[in-house]
Enzyme design. Structure first.
Site, short mmCIF file in Angstrom:
data_model
loop_
_atom_site.label_atom_id
_atom_site.label_comp_id
_atom_site.label_asym_id
_atom_site.label_seq_id
_atom_site.Cartn_x
_atom_site.Cartn_y
_atom_site.Cartn_z
N LYS A 227 0.84 -1.21 0.00
CA LYS A 227 0.00 0.00 0.00
C LYS A 227 0.88 1.26 0.00
O LYS A 227 0.70 2.15 -0.80
CB LYS A 227 -0.91 -0.04 1.23
CG LYS A 227 -1.83 1.16 1.36
CD LYS A 227 -2.78 0.97 2.53
CE LYS A 227 -3.51 2.28 2.80
NZ LYS A 227 -4.45 2.19 3.92
N GLU A 233 10.53 -4.66 4.48
CA GLU A 233 10.56 -6.08 4.10
C GLU A 233 10.26 -6.25 2.61
O GLU A 233 10.97 -6.96 1.89
CB GLU A 233 9.51 -6.87 4.90
CG GLU A 233 9.81 -7.04 6.37
CD GLU A 233 9.21 -5.93 7.22
OE1 GLU A 233 9.00 -4.81 6.69
OE2 GLU A 233 8.98 -6.18 8.41
N GLY A 288 -4.93 -1.84 4.96
CA GLY A 288 -4.11 -2.96 4.48
C GLY A 288 -4.78 -4.31 4.73
O GLY A 288 -4.84 -5.17 3.85
N ARG A 289 -5.29 -4.51 5.94
CA ARG A 289 -5.88 -5.82 6.27
C ARG A 289 -7.27 -6.00 5.70
O ARG A 289 -7.91 -7.02 5.93
CB ARG A 289 -5.85 -6.04 7.80
CG ARG A 289 -6.47 -4.91 8.59
CD ARG A 289 -6.06 -4.97 10.07
NE ARG A 289 -6.54 -3.80 10.80
CZ ARG A 289 -5.88 -2.66 10.91
NH1 ARG A 289 -4.70 -2.51 10.31
NH2 ARG A 289 -6.36 -1.65 11.59
N GLU A 374 -4.81 -6.56 14.85
CA GLU A 374 -4.30 -5.26 14.41
C GLU A 374 -5.44 -4.23 14.40
O GLU A 374 -5.20 -3.04 14.57
CB GLU A 374 -3.65 -5.37 13.02
CG GLU A 374 -2.67 -4.23 12.75
CD GLU A 374 -1.92 -4.37 11.42
OE1 GLU A 374 -2.55 -4.26 10.37
OE2 GLU A 374 -0.68 -4.57 11.45
N HIS A 405 -4.64 -32.94 17.94
CA HIS A 405 -3.49 -33.72 18.40
C HIS A 405 -2.38 -32.80 18.88
O HIS A 405 -1.23 -33.21 18.98
CB HIS A 405 -3.00 -34.64 17.27
CG HIS A 405 -4.07 -35.60 16.86
ND1 HIS A 405 -4.25 -36.81 17.48
CD2 HIS A 405 -5.06 -35.50 15.94
CE1 HIS A 405 -5.29 -37.43 16.94
NE2 HIS A 405 -5.79 -36.66 16.00
N LYS A 518 9.27 -0.57 14.16
CA LYS A 518 9.90 -0.27 12.86
C LYS A 518 11.01 0.76 13.02
O LYS A 518 12.10 0.62 12.47
CB LYS A 518 8.85 0.30 11.89
CG LYS A 518 7.82 -0.69 11.40
CD LYS A 518 6.91 0.00 10.39
CE LYS A 518 5.68 -0.82 10.09
NZ LYS A 518 4.73 -0.17 9.20
O1 F6P Z 1 3.19 -2.84 9.74
C1 F6P Z 1 1.84 -3.06 9.64
C2 F6P Z 1 1.35 -2.80 8.25
O2 F6P Z 1 1.27 -1.45 8.03
C3 F6P Z 1 0.03 -3.49 8.01
O3 F6P Z 1 -1.04 -2.79 8.50
C4 F6P Z 1 0.06 -3.65 6.54
O4 F6P Z 1 -0.89 -4.58 6.12
C5 F6P Z 1 1.48 -4.07 6.32
O5 F6P Z 1 2.23 -3.35 7.27
C6 F6P Z 1 2.02 -3.86 4.94
O6 F6P Z 1 2.00 -2.53 4.56
P1 F6P Z 1 2.21 -2.10 3.05
O7 F6P Z 1 1.10 -2.70 2.26
O8 F6P Z 1 2.16 -0.60 3.05
O9 F6P Z 1 3.53 -2.61 2.60
#
Ligand code: F6P
Length: 567
Positions: A227, A233, A288-289, A374, A405, A518
């Site tokens: 987003k 990452e 995002g979620r 979240e 199990h 972060k």
């Molecule tokens: O760190 C949390 C977050 O902002 C989530 O809410 C989001 O889904 C995820 O990181 C990824 O964010 P982006 O889509 O901006 O890379």
């Protein structure tokens, strides 16, 4: 014990009102009535509740288009539900639902609308004027995605060497990973174009190394999904993937054929080197979620086809309409949310298990973890005051029967009550009837054992073989697992989370709690590469020093191994 007591907080947030202003759910008379009712009901078992009403198992259920919620095995009475519905009404839930659908800026801390429902509304089926306003843009992107997916699937979009795409790798994390990854796993039987989807999320290099290990760069397409397009990452993984491609194809122009982006941030996409013509847009009013339904679903769409993706949207849209219009007493997300509040705030449940009895839904618990924790893992309400009630429980789960199990021992005989959702699918997508009969028998057996203990096998038992029962569960049944029913199921949980967040008074659509980690990671990352004394706390400093030493000796060992090899 008064389980409606204030939740534990280490420290009040600066600026939050210590001692709270009135106006939260606990200040309503119905909250006190619920506390009193809880105490009255404390000594009543599920066995007694079922004995008192032989119709309970059929009456205490609700259904929408074949999706059934049986909530009869919860420690509730009709009166409990009346009180909970009153709580929802008095907390203004109806107005809250309308405000979300109308595009009001209910995400107050980011001053944003929350319009994921508009992503799944058909062209002429917007649920509000705000939905209608964004609909042309939504459908324009959906059509572009469909066109692109069709071309990839038909081999009309090829890699740089002219070979058709066989694998699509989604690079994203959190909401930009879990939704399409969960749905792809659920629906991979529908992947009919011979294109496999893979998902890379973790900054841990093992993730991308393993994912790319056996892939052919000539037939691999990367979808970089973020987003913000600033997530470390995702950008790190995307750069590694780009280098992997360039090292093998030795053609800088290949990037244009092997990388597309999904983002709200065109500038950063261009800065990364992806042609904005190959970017699929979404908007800041999509959390995002809550973004599976947006272009974030592109990798899934390529695998299962635009038709199935639109089925997913249609399924979710159906649940949106139900959520908006069904009376609370028959409203599946409202019921699920209220039952969760009953257990969390009145019966002391700290955790909640989601147990899909379907291997295809194996990533659903992880997906719901982000969605719920979240969204509602907050200690401050929408006015910046400290909340007076417990908010999101710990969500966890595994598919059945595997969980039986592993951790079901604790569910049956542990000291902490854990309400559970058991999710079953009536008709499987395979012909192994015996497997499915056994799977469903296990699901029904577990909810019965949790509710009634050893009722089927009474008699003297030593204490370690005693099953107390009286443990609450919901059973959710789907007729089949299709794109449409999956859309219904996921939207059911989205709205459940909304119901709870609204009643608790928190903003379910921000996630400031992830920011500190972060920022600190960036500072510590700098320290790992320097030889300064770190200057954090003594534990963090010692850990950094250990890592630095290991890093140095690993580097030295690798250098001498490489030198030896060269000779
Ligand atoms: O760190 C949390 C977050 O902002 C989530 O809410 C989001 O889904 C995820 O990181 C990824 O964010 P982006 O889509 O901006 O890379």
């Amino acid at each position: 014990m008064n389980r409606s007591a204030k939740p534990f907080l280490d420290q009040d947030a600066p600026g939050s009102t210590i001692g709270r202003r009135p106006g939260g759910p606990v200040d309503l008379p119905v909250w006190r009535e619920l506390c009193a009712h809880r105490d009255e009901l404390a000594a009543t078992s599920l066995t007694e509740l079922f004995a008192a009403d032989p119709r309970r198992g059929t009456v205490m259920s609700a259904e929408y288009d074949g999706l059934v919620l049986d909530y009869s095995k919860n420690t509730v009475t009709e009166h409990t539900l009346d009180l909970l519905v009153r709580l929802a009404t008095e907390r203004g839930l109806r107005a809250g639902i309308d405000a979300m659908i109308a595009g009001d800026h209910i995400n107050t801390t980011e001053d944003r609308a929350v319009l994921h429902t508009a992503l799944r509304a058909p062209v002429a089926g917007a649920l509000s004027p705000a939905g209608a306003q964004v609909s042309p843009a939504v459908h324009e992107v959906l059509d572009r995605m469909s066109d692109f997916a069709d071309r990839v699937r038909a081999g009309r979009w090829c890699g740089a060497t002219g070979r058709p795409i066989r694998t699509v790798v989604n690079i994203g994390i959190g909401g930009s990973d879990l939704g399409p990854a969960m749905a792809y796993r659920a629906l991979s039987e529908l992947a009919d174009a011979g294109i496999e989807a893979r998902f890379v999320s973790n900054i841990d290099g093992h993730d991308i190394t393993r994912t790319l290990g056996d892939l052919d760069p000539e037939t691999t397409l990367f979808v970089v999904s973020s987003k913000t397009f600033t997530t470390v990452e995702t950008l790190t993984n995307a750069r590694t993937a780009r280098q992997w491609l360039l090292d093998r194809l030795d053609d800088p122009d290949a990037v244009a054929k092997h990388f597309v982006a999904v983002s709200t941030n065109a500038e950063q996409v261009a800065a990364f080197g992806i042609d904005p013509a190959n970017m699929f847009e979404f908007w800041d009013w999509v959390g995002g979620r809550y973004s599976l339904w947006s272009a974030i679903g592109l990798s899934l769409m390529i695998a299962v086809g635009p038709g199935q993706f639109r089925e997913l949207l249609a399924g979710a849209h159906g649940m949106d309409s139900h959520f908006r219009s069904a009376p609370f007493e028959q409203n599946l997300p409202v019921l699920l949310g209220l039952l969760g509040i009953w257990h969390r705030n009145f019966r002391g449940a700290q955790a909640y298990a989601v147990l899909p009895y379907d291997q295809r839904l194996s990533r659903l618990p992880a997906y719901l973890q982000q969605l719920d924790m979240e969204s509602n893992g907050k200690s401050v309400d929408r006015d910046g005051d400290r909340v007076a009630v417990d908010t999101a429980p710990i969500i966890w789960g595994e598919p059945g029967t595997n969980g039986q199990h592993a951790f079901f021992q604790m569910l049956h005989q542990g000291t902490t009550p854990v309400p559970c959702d058991f999710i079953g699918v009536l008709e499987p997508a395979h012909d192994l009837r015996e497997h499915h009969d056994l799977l469903m028998a296990n699901l029904f057996a577990q909810t019965r054992a949790l509710a009634f203990g050893a009722a089927d096998d009474p008699g003297d038992r030593p204490p370690h073989r005693w099953f107390p029962g009286n443990r609450s569960t919901n059973t959710i049944l789907l007729p089949r697992l299709t794109a449409r029913t999956l859309g219904r199921l996921v939207a059911l949980y989205e709205h459940k989370v909304f119901v709870q967040g609204w009643i608790w008074g928190v903003n379910s659509f921000d996630q400031w709690g992830v920011e500190l980690g972060k920022t600190l990671a960036t500072r510590i990352h700098d320290e790992l590469r320097s030889d300064r004394q770190p200057g954090f706390d003594s534990s963090t400093d010692a850990l950094i020093m250990r890592y630095r030493n290991a890093r140095e000796s690993n580097t030295a060992a690798r250098t001498s191994a490489a030198q030896l090899e060269e000779r």
